[in-house]
Write a protein that holds these residues in place. Structure first.
Motif: not given
Ligand SMILES: Nc1ncnc2c1ncn2[C@@H]1O[C@H](COP(=O)(O)OP(=O)(O)O)[C@@H](O)[C@H]1O
Ligand SMILES: O=P(O)(O)OC[C@H]1O[C@](O)(COP(=O)(O)O)[C@@H](O)[C@@H]1O
Length: 304
Positions: A8-24
């Protein structure tokens, strides 16, 4: 789960999105435990079990106040799309947020394989392989000692791990929450095996089908065969994921981004006949997952 987060992170970034992870999980969402994720932040996690973002059960999230707190954090961080990986409880949480206007997407992540509209859930194949490798070891010692072994595996409400690992381990009987069973039949099956010259008995019991130690005692009493119980426990929920789990989780991560790009939200992604598909979260929750009775019948015939 790490494979899905990485994809999700890599494909979203490649497509121009920013990604945030949510812990717990939902608890972290309510507490604003957000971490920015870049391409390299998801490196070196593919082969690790569990989730590097960690998980937590959260009672506050069942209530509207908790959900509103989560939404406030999402808005503050300008997060437009929320991907949730988990079992049916997580799906219910995702649906609650979707109904409050958050664009949510679910991926099936449970070793129980009990989500509808998907043939597999992330972690199931890995868990089955772990269980099979452990039963192989138990079989060796059982044979050496002419013993019967009762092996308890995870699955409070689902017999999928027991059924699949039982078939792959040549179990004499597989006890599941989905199918009524009786101790006479189990003992008969073990006795028949010994009469045919077998030097061990293997009984696989899903957590939701009964208590392994009680079953083992009863078998010993009724058959006079030395019987031991092993509860495999939480080792089933760890360890390096199988290639199958890594690949299909990556494919599902790719599908989530495709949904986002196409303006499709409120959906749960899955795998059906090797195709990556999606259905509304509501439909997934409203449908009981199919139990594979045919596979159970095969297991019974194979244990003759
Ligand atoms: N009906 C619900 N409404 C809102 N949130 C829910 C609901 N059911 C579960 N959740 C949230 O989802 C979390 C995970 O659910 P749980 O059943 O523990 O695990 P799983 O996702 O593996 O089924 C819960 O701790 C809770 O925060
Ligand atoms: O002892 P715990 O941690 O509550 O876990 C036991 C339960 O977790 C399960 O393995 C399901 O776990 P996941 O859905 O998180 O994969 C059930 O089969 C089992 O009943």
């Amino acid at each position: 789960m790490n494979s899905a987060i990485r994809a999700i992170t890599r494909i979203a970034i490649i497509k121009g999105h920013k990604v945030t992870g949510i812990k717990k999980g939902f608890q972290g969402l309510m507490d604003g435990l957000f971490v920015p994720l870049d391409l390299r932040d998801v490196g070196d996690i593919l082969h690790r079990g569990g989730t590097f973002l960690q998980s937590e059960r959260s009672s506050d999230f069942y209530f509207p106040e908790g959900q509103e707190r989560a939404i406030a954090h999402l808005k503050e961080a300008s997060i437009d799309h929320l991907v949730i990986i988990g079992g049916d409880g997580s799906y219910r949480g995702a649906l609650a947020l979707f109904q409050k206007g958050i664009k949510t997407y679910c991926l099936p992540g449970t070793i129980d394989n009990d989500i509808s509209f998907t043939d597999y859930t992330i972690g199931f194949d890995t868990a089955v392989n772990i269980v099979v490798s452990l039963i192989n070891k138990i079989r060796d010692t059982s044979t050496s000692h002419d013993r019967t072994s009762v092996i308890m595996v995870m699955g409070k409400g689902s017999g999928n791990i027991a059924l699949h690992s039982g078939i792959a381990s040549g179990a004499d009987a597989i006890l599941l929450p989905e199918v009524p069973w009786c101790i006479e039949e189990v003992c008969h099956s073990i006795k028949k095996g010994y009469d045919r010259g077998k030097r061990h008995g293997i009984i696989v019991v899903a957590e939701g089908a009964g208590c392994g130690s009680t079953i083992a005692k009863e078998i010993e009493k009724r058959t006079q065969l030395e019987t031991r119980n092993t509860n495999l426990g939480h080792v089933q929920r760890g360890g390096s994921p199988s290639a199958f789990d890594r690949i299909f989780a990556s494919r599902m991560g790719d599908k989530v981004i495709e949904c986002i790009e196409n303006g499709i939200a409120g959906v749960a992604v899955g795998i059906e006949q090797n195709e990556i598909t999606y259905h509304s979260i509501k439909d997934v929750l409203n449908n009981k997952p199919d139990f594979n009775y045919k596979l159970y019948e095969i297991a019974k015939n194979l244990s003759q």
